[in-house]
Write a protein that holds these residues in place. Structure first.
Motif, PDB file in Angstrom:
ATOM      1  N   TYR A 102       5.047  57.313  43.012  1.00  0.00           N
ATOM      2  CA  TYR A 102       4.269  58.002  44.038  1.00  0.00           C
ATOM      3  C   TYR A 102       2.813  57.544  44.066  1.00  0.00           C
ATOM      4  O   TYR A 102       2.059  57.946  44.953  1.00  0.00           O
ATOM      5  N   LEU A 103       2.452  56.693  43.108  1.00  0.00           N
ATOM      6  CA  LEU A 103       1.090  56.168  43.017  1.00  0.00           C
ATOM      7  C   LEU A 103       1.135  54.665  42.753  1.00  0.00           C
ATOM      8  O   LEU A 103       0.679  54.184  41.717  1.00  0.00           O
ATOM      9  N   PRO A 104       1.680  53.900  43.673  1.00  0.00           N
ATOM     10  CA  PRO A 104       1.788  52.453  43.446  1.00  0.00           C
ATOM     11  C   PRO A 104       0.424  51.783  43.535  1.00  0.00           C
ATOM     12  O   PRO A 104      -0.484  52.286  44.197  1.00  0.00           O
ATOM     13  N   PRO A 105       0.247  50.636  42.865  1.00  0.00           N
ATOM     14  CA  PRO A 105      -1.026  49.912  42.974  1.00  0.00           C
ATOM     15  C   PRO A 105      -1.226  49.417  44.405  1.00  0.00           C
ATOM     16  O   PRO A 105      -0.280  48.934  45.034  1.00  0.00           O
ATOM     17  N   ALA A 106      -2.438  49.560  44.912  1.00  0.00           N
ATOM     18  CA  ALA A 106      -2.712  49.117  46.281  1.00  0.00           C
ATOM     19  C   ALA A 106      -3.029  47.634  46.355  1.00  0.00           C
ATOM     20  O   ALA A 106      -2.934  47.030  47.424  1.00  0.00           O
ATOM     21  N   ALA A 107      -3.401  47.045  45.207  1.00  0.00           N
ATOM     22  CA  ALA A 107      -3.853  45.658  45.220  1.00  0.00           C
ATOM     23  C   ALA A 107      -2.794  44.661  44.768  1.00  0.00           C
ATOM     24  O   ALA A 107      -3.031  43.456  44.788  1.00  0.00           O
ATOM     25  N   SER A 108      -1.635  45.137  44.336  1.00  0.00           N
ATOM     26  CA  SER A 108      -0.569  44.232  43.898  1.00  0.00           C
ATOM     27  C   SER A 108       0.752  44.756  44.429  1.00  0.00           C
ATOM     28  O   SER A 108       0.876  45.944  44.758  1.00  0.00           O
ATOM     29  N   PRO A 109       1.758  43.904  44.520  1.00  0.00           N
ATOM     30  CA  PRO A 109       3.025  44.331  45.110  1.00  0.00           C
ATOM     31  C   PRO A 109       3.639  45.520  44.379  1.00  0.00           C
ATOM     32  O   PRO A 109       3.550  45.641  43.155  1.00  0.00           O
ATOM     33  N   ALA A 110       4.275  46.407  45.138  1.00  0.00           N
ATOM     34  CA  ALA A 110       5.050  47.499  44.560  1.00  0.00           C
ATOM     35  C   ALA A 110       6.415  46.952  44.173  1.00  0.00           C
ATOM     36  O   ALA A 110       6.999  46.138  44.894  1.00  0.00           O
ATOM     37  N   LEU A 111       6.930  47.412  43.037  1.00  0.00           N
ATOM     38  CA  LEU A 111       8.150  46.826  42.480  1.00  0.00           C
ATOM     39  C   LEU A 111       9.286  47.844  42.433  1.00  0.00           C
ATOM     40  O   LEU A 111       9.063  49.057  42.394  1.00  0.00           O
ATOM     41  N   ALA A 112      10.497  47.320  42.410  1.00  0.00           N
ATOM     42  CA  ALA A 112      11.693  48.104  42.117  1.00  0.00           C
ATOM     43  C   ALA A 112      12.638  47.198  41.336  1.00  0.00           C
ATOM     44  O   ALA A 112      12.825  46.033  41.686  1.00  0.00           O
ATOM     45  N   HIS A 113      13.201  47.725  40.257  1.00  0.00           N
ATOM     46  CA  HIS A 113      14.080  46.946  39.388  1.00  0.00           C
ATOM     47  C   HIS A 113      15.531  47.298  39.694  1.00  0.00           C
ATOM     48  O   HIS A 113      15.918  48.470  39.604  1.00  0.00           O
ATOM     49  N   VAL A 114      16.317  46.297  40.028  1.00  0.00           N
ATOM     50  CA  VAL A 114      17.700  46.513  40.439  1.00  0.00           C
ATOM     51  C   VAL A 114      18.639  45.914  39.397  1.00  0.00           C
ATOM     52  O   VAL A 114      18.442  44.785  38.935  1.00  0.00           O
ATOM     53  N   ARG A 115      19.650  46.682  39.040  1.00  0.00           N
ATOM     54  CA  ARG A 115      20.720  46.172  38.172  1.00  0.00           C
ATOM     55  C   ARG A 115      22.047  46.547  38.803  1.00  0.00           C
ATOM     56  O   ARG A 115      22.307  47.727  39.070  1.00  0.00           O
ATOM     57  N   THR A 116      22.880  45.564  39.080  1.00  0.00           N
ATOM     58  CA  THR A 116      24.178  45.822  39.693  1.00  0.00           C
ATOM     59  C   THR A 116      25.293  45.398  38.745  1.00  0.00           C
ATOM     60  O   THR A 116      25.129  44.491  37.917  1.00  0.00           O
ATOM     61  N   MET A 158       2.224  67.880  60.086  1.00  0.00           N
ATOM     62  CA  MET A 158       2.950  67.042  59.136  1.00  0.00           C
ATOM     63  C   MET A 158       2.447  67.300  57.725  1.00  0.00           C
ATOM     64  O   MET A 158       1.246  67.475  57.504  1.00  0.00           O
ATOM     65  N   GLU A 159       3.374  67.352  56.770  1.00  0.00           N
ATOM     66  CA  GLU A 159       3.021  67.503  55.361  1.00  0.00           C
ATOM     67  C   GLU A 159       2.680  66.128  54.793  1.00  0.00           C
ATOM     68  O   GLU A 159       3.367  65.141  55.084  1.00  0.00           O
ATOM     69  N   ALA A 160       1.640  66.064  53.972  1.00  0.00           N
ATOM     70  CA  ALA A 160       1.057  64.779  53.564  1.00  0.00           C
ATOM     71  C   ALA A 160       1.761  64.179  52.347  1.00  0.00           C
ATOM     72  O   ALA A 160       1.173  64.057  51.263  1.00  0.00           O
ATOM     73  N   PHE A 161       3.014  63.788  52.514  1.00  0.00           N
ATOM     74  CA  PHE A 161       3.720  63.036  51.476  1.00  0.00           C
ATOM     75  C   PHE A 161       3.571  61.552  51.770  1.00  0.00           C
ATOM     76  O   PHE A 161       4.398  60.935  52.446  1.00  0.00           O
ATOM     77  N   MET A 162       2.495  60.986  51.233  1.00  0.00           N
ATOM     78  CA  MET A 162       2.146  59.599  51.541  1.00  0.00           C
ATOM     79  C   MET A 162       3.196  58.610  51.073  1.00  0.00           C
ATOM     80  O   MET A 162       3.396  57.555  51.686  1.00  0.00           O
ATOM     81  N   TRP A 163       3.892  58.918  49.958  1.00  0.00           N
ATOM     82  CA  TRP A 163       4.830  57.962  49.363  1.00  0.00           C
ATOM     83  C   TRP A 163       5.981  57.627  50.310  1.00  0.00           C
ATOM     84  O   TRP A 163       6.553  56.550  50.243  1.00  0.00           O
ATOM     85  N   ARG A 164       6.313  58.552  51.208  1.00  0.00           N
ATOM     86  CA  ARG A 164       7.411  58.301  52.149  1.00  0.00           C
ATOM     87  C   ARG A 164       7.101  57.143  53.102  1.00  0.00           C
ATOM     88  O   ARG A 164       8.020  56.571  53.688  1.00  0.00           O
ATOM     89  N   HIS A 165       5.833  56.820  53.244  1.00  0.00           N
ATOM     90  CA  HIS A 165       5.429  55.811  54.233  1.00  0.00           C
ATOM     91  C   HIS A 165       5.143  54.451  53.604  1.00  0.00           C
ATOM     92  O   HIS A 165       4.692  53.539  54.286  1.00  0.00           O
ATOM     93  N   GLN A 166       5.410  54.310  52.302  1.00  0.00           N
ATOM     94  CA  GLN A 166       5.272  53.008  51.657  1.00  0.00           C
ATOM     95  C   GLN A 166       6.311  52.032  52.211  1.00  0.00           C
ATOM     96  O   GLN A 166       7.447  52.423  52.495  1.00  0.00           O
ATOM     97  N   PRO A 167       5.966  50.748  52.326  1.00  0.00           N
ATOM     98  CA  PRO A 167       6.995  49.746  52.637  1.00  0.00           C
ATOM     99  C   PRO A 167       8.143  49.770  51.629  1.00  0.00           C
ATOM    100  O   PRO A 167       9.293  49.524  51.983  1.00  0.00           O
ATOM    101  N   ARG A 168       7.843  50.079  50.367  1.00  0.00           N
ATOM    102  CA  ARG A 168       8.892  50.149  49.350  1.00  0.00           C
ATOM    103  C   ARG A 168       9.908  51.233  49.689  1.00  0.00           C
ATOM    104  O   ARG A 168      11.126  51.015  49.572  1.00  0.00           O
ATOM    105  N   THR A 169       9.435  52.400  50.094  1.00  0.00           N
ATOM    106  CA  THR A 169      10.359  53.481  50.439  1.00  0.00           C
ATOM    107  C   THR A 169      11.251  53.079  51.596  1.00  0.00           C
ATOM    108  O   THR A 169      12.475  53.259  51.554  1.00  0.00           O
TER     109      THR A 169
END
Length: 363
Positions: A285-299, A154-165
């Protein structure tokens, strides 16, 4: 769901070393889909210190059992610092260690292929840093080698395994922003002179090191492989790409705009644009480990044309986790299944796309 090109079949989840039939048992409190894996790390790389070592320590399925360096004193120092039981003074000794199940390879790019194959020959499952190989032909040989020996690669793309992803994939599937039309991704930082990543013979260049994240992002969210690629780059004195911008087109009307650089300020973000809205992802690809990862949505609201005054905005929050620990546990799940499980990166398909991007930039 399984990853196709990187598929590795195994008749049973077991110790594949010749003469051994020691099955790897489930780890309490994990279930049948989790495994206890004893890890060894080849080399004392920076990414190991800040990434995989704390990731293994924070995982539910991993045990860090060995580390190797060609400098025996360095291996022993790291062993003492991180309480790693068996420091080895050569890569060969670690690969031959009979009490390991998996090997992590964070070595320079030109060393990936020989050590992936050596680890597979010893019956070890392999997590290899990106890029998987120097080109797609080398990646194909590595995948075939590991398949023939019944081990996971497996190739080590850690970001794919974030809950955010995982969460954003679900939101896209649920139609949050309508039909996906554009993926934009940027990753850059200024590199120091003399860094090995400026050496073309060692697989250097911005697209191999950081542009690969944008390509992986576009492929994941598009859910398929690109059918057209255009790119332009600024090449440095050594011949590697220092800055690169690429446009990828995918079946289904999805486009991607990707840029990367070794000579620009730090940027690390991606954006998903659909027919009904947009999702902006900071610290992608480098979210903080100690605070929630965010995504900003505009619809889109009730307005039309250039009127955004009625658009609706909100912030999505995802659990604060160590993405490397998530990757370690996902790797163990793939070992348990005997095949790569989505969203694991298909390293061969990724290398084919990267080859095409760099070829387009050089054209």
């Amino acid at each position: 769901m399984e990853v196709r090109d990187g598929l590795v079949e195994a008749a049973a989840v077991c110790d594949h070393r010749p003469g051994s039939r020691r099955f790897l048992g489930p780890r309490t409190p994990g279930g049948a889909d989790t495994m206890t894996l004893r890890w060894g790390i080849l080399g004392c790389a920076r990414i190991s210190r800040r990434g995989l070592i704390p990731g293994i320590e924070g995982s539910r399925t991993g045990e860090l059992a060995a580390i190797a360096s060609r400098d025996g004193a360095k291996a022993r120092a790291w062993g003492a610092e991180f309480r790693i039981p068996r420091p080895h003074d050569s890569y060969e000794a670690l690969v031959a260690d009979p009490d390991l199940d998996a090997v992590y390879i964070p070595l320079p790019n030109e060393l990936h292929a020989p050590w992936v194959k050596a680890a597979a020959d010893a019956g070890k499952h392999v997590l290899c840093e990106k890029p998987l190989a120097l080109d797609a032909a080398e990646a194909a040989a590595m995948v075939a080698h590991c398949r023939d020996r019944g081990v996971i690669l497996m190739e080590a793309f850690m970001w794919r395994h974030q809950p955010r992803t995982r969460g954003l994939l679900g939101h896209l599937a649920g139609g949050l922003i309508g039909e996906l039309r554009l993926v934009r991704a940027s990753f850059s930082f200024p590199i120091e002179a003399g860094d090995w990543r400026l050496d073309p013979a060692r697989g250097g260049g911005a697209v191999w090191d950081v542009g690969c994240y944008g390509v992986s992002t576009a492929r994941l969210f598009a859910g398929t492989e690109p059918e057209g690629i255009r790119a332009r780059a600024h090449f440095g004195p050594s011949g590697v790409d220092m800055s690169l911008a690429a446009t990828l087109s995918f079946p289904g009307g999805v486009l991607a705009s990707i840029d990367c650089s070794f000579e620009q300020p730090f940027r690390c973000a991606y954006e998903l644009v659909g027919t009904r809205g947009v999702i902006e992802v900071p610290d992608a690809y480098l979210p903080p480990a100690a605070s929630p990862a965010l995504a900003h949505v505009r619809t889109i609201g009730s307005g039309s044309d250039s009127d955004a005054g009625t658009d609706r905005s909100r912030v999505l929050e995802f659990p604060a986790v160590d993405q490397y620990a998530e990757m370690v546990d996902a790797f163990a799940a793939s070992v348990a299944a005997g095949r790569l499980l989505a969203p694991a990166e298909d390293g061969l398909a990724q290398m084919r796309a990267l080859d095409a991007v760099l070829a387009a930039a050089r054209d």
